[in-house]
Design an enzyme around this catalytic site. Structure first.
Site, PDB file in Angstrom:
ATOM      1  N   ASN A  89      65.465  21.344 -44.546  1.00 36.00           N
ATOM      2  CA  ASN A  89      64.220  20.852 -45.137  1.00 36.00           C
ATOM      3  C   ASN A  89      64.009  21.665 -46.408  1.00 36.00           C
ATOM      4  O   ASN A  89      63.741  22.865 -46.343  1.00 36.00           O
ATOM      5  CB  ASN A  89      63.051  21.032 -44.163  1.00 36.00           C
ATOM      6  N   HIS A 102      66.921  27.658 -45.022  1.00 34.35           N
ATOM      7  CA  HIS A 102      67.666  27.794 -43.767  1.00 34.35           C
ATOM      8  C   HIS A 102      68.207  26.456 -43.320  1.00 34.35           C
ATOM      9  O   HIS A 102      67.708  25.406 -43.712  1.00 34.35           O
ATOM     10  CB  HIS A 102      66.751  28.368 -42.679  1.00 34.35           C
ATOM     11  N   HIS A 104      69.026  23.979 -40.027  1.00 29.82           N
ATOM     12  CA  HIS A 104      68.725  23.698 -38.619  1.00 29.82           C
ATOM     13  C   HIS A 104      69.964  23.056 -37.990  1.00 29.82           C
ATOM     14  O   HIS A 104      70.534  22.124 -38.565  1.00 29.82           O
ATOM     15  CB  HIS A 104      67.613  22.651 -38.488  1.00 29.82           C
TER      16      HIS A 104
HETATM   17  P1  5GP Z   1      61.204  24.412 -41.578  1.00 29.96           P
HETATM   18  O1  5GP Z   1      60.061  23.524 -41.164  1.00 29.96           O
HETATM   19  O2  5GP Z   1      60.774  25.403 -42.641  1.00 29.96           O
HETATM   20  O3  5GP Z   1      62.427  23.631 -41.976  1.00 29.96           O
HETATM   21  O4  5GP Z   1      61.626  25.188 -40.276  1.00 29.96           O
HETATM   22  C1  5GP Z   1      61.076  26.398 -39.897  1.00 29.96           C
HETATM   23  C2  5GP Z   1      61.513  26.641 -38.466  1.00 29.96           C
HETATM   24  O5  5GP Z   1      61.338  28.010 -38.184  1.00 29.96           O
HETATM   25  C3  5GP Z   1      60.712  25.848 -37.434  1.00 29.96           C
HETATM   26  O6  5GP Z   1      61.594  25.044 -36.653  1.00 29.96           O
HETATM   27  C4  5GP Z   1      60.029  26.936 -36.602  1.00 29.96           C
HETATM   28  O7  5GP Z   1      59.955  26.607 -35.232  1.00 29.96           O
HETATM   29  C5  5GP Z   1      60.914  28.141 -36.852  1.00 29.96           C
HETATM   30  N1  5GP Z   1      60.215  29.423 -36.788  1.00 29.96           N
HETATM   31  C6  5GP Z   1      59.063  29.746 -37.422  1.00 29.96           C
HETATM   32  N2  5GP Z   1      58.730  31.017 -37.156  1.00 29.96           N
HETATM   33  C7  5GP Z   1      59.695  31.512 -36.341  1.00 29.96           C
HETATM   34  C8  5GP Z   1      59.891  32.787 -35.715  1.00 29.96           C
HETATM   35  O8  5GP Z   1      59.100  33.734 -35.865  1.00 29.96           O
HETATM   36  N3  5GP Z   1      61.005  32.932 -34.949  1.00 29.96           N
HETATM   37  C9  5GP Z   1      61.899  31.897 -34.772  1.00 29.96           C
HETATM   38  N4  5GP Z   1      62.944  32.152 -33.982  1.00 29.96           N
HETATM   39  N5  5GP Z   1      61.743  30.689 -35.335  1.00 29.96           N
HETATM   40  C10 5GP Z   1      60.647  30.492 -36.113  1.00 29.96           C
END
Ligand code: 5GP
Ligand code: ZN
Length: 142
Positions: A89, A102, A104
């Site tokens: 994303n 990052h 996924h």
């Molecule tokens: P994004 O929405 O930015 O693509 O994804 C961020 C991801 O980071 C989400 O899936 C969320 O669950 C994960 N995430 C956010 N904070 C933490 C954390 O403190 N530890 C871990 N392991 N995952 C996190």
């Protein structure tokens, strides 16, 4: 190595926030997502802070790319999932919530509740070529 003190993933890389790690290299860390889309959902983050993919160095992008095949195999082997979505994303409008770019890796199971595929749009009346030209021209001026 750039570290941003307010960044959650920089804190995970530094060990200030705990994580369930599955792989660590000099330049990357992979760990379980705290709020998984499906069981076995992992994140792969470059250790050095960068806001999104557009700011990532080619060397680190290549390194993370090189880790993806074995990460896919390991997640599939560990979960029994026959398929994965590998997703980035990139930016708020694309759903990015943590501004430390990052990957996924999301295992997929038959009949799971994940919303896929995406919707599609039609090209405008002038067709796709103007878009191709604009993107190719932007690449030429990189
Ligand atoms: P994004 O929405 O930015 O693509 O994804 C961020 C991801 O980071 C989400 O899936 C969320 O669950 C994960 N995430 C956010 N904070 C933490 C954390 O403190 N530890 C871990 N392991 N995952 C996190
Ligand atoms: Zn960061």
């Amino acid at each position: 190595m750039v570290s941003e003190p307010s960044c959650i993933f920089c804190k995970i890389v530094a060990g200030i926030i705990p994580s369930l790690k599955v792989l660590e290299t000099d330049h990357a860390l992979a760990f379980l997502d705290v709020n998984p889309v499906n069981l076995g959902h992992i994140l792969v983050v470059p250790k050095s802070h960068h806001a999104n993919l557009a700011e990532l160095s080619e060397a680190v992008a290549a390194h993370i790319g090189s880790l993806l095949p074995k990460l896919c195999r390991a997640v599939q082997s560990a979960t029994g999932a026959a398929a994965l979505n590998v997703v980035i994303n990139n930016g708020r409008d694309a759903g990015q919530t943590v501004d430390h770019g990052h990957w996924h890796l999301i295992p997929r199971y038959p009949g799971d509740a994940v919303h896929w595929p995406w919707t599609h749009v039609a090209y405008p009346p002038e067709g796709p070529d103007p878009l191709r030209e604009r993107i190719a021209s932007a690449l030429a001026s990189e």
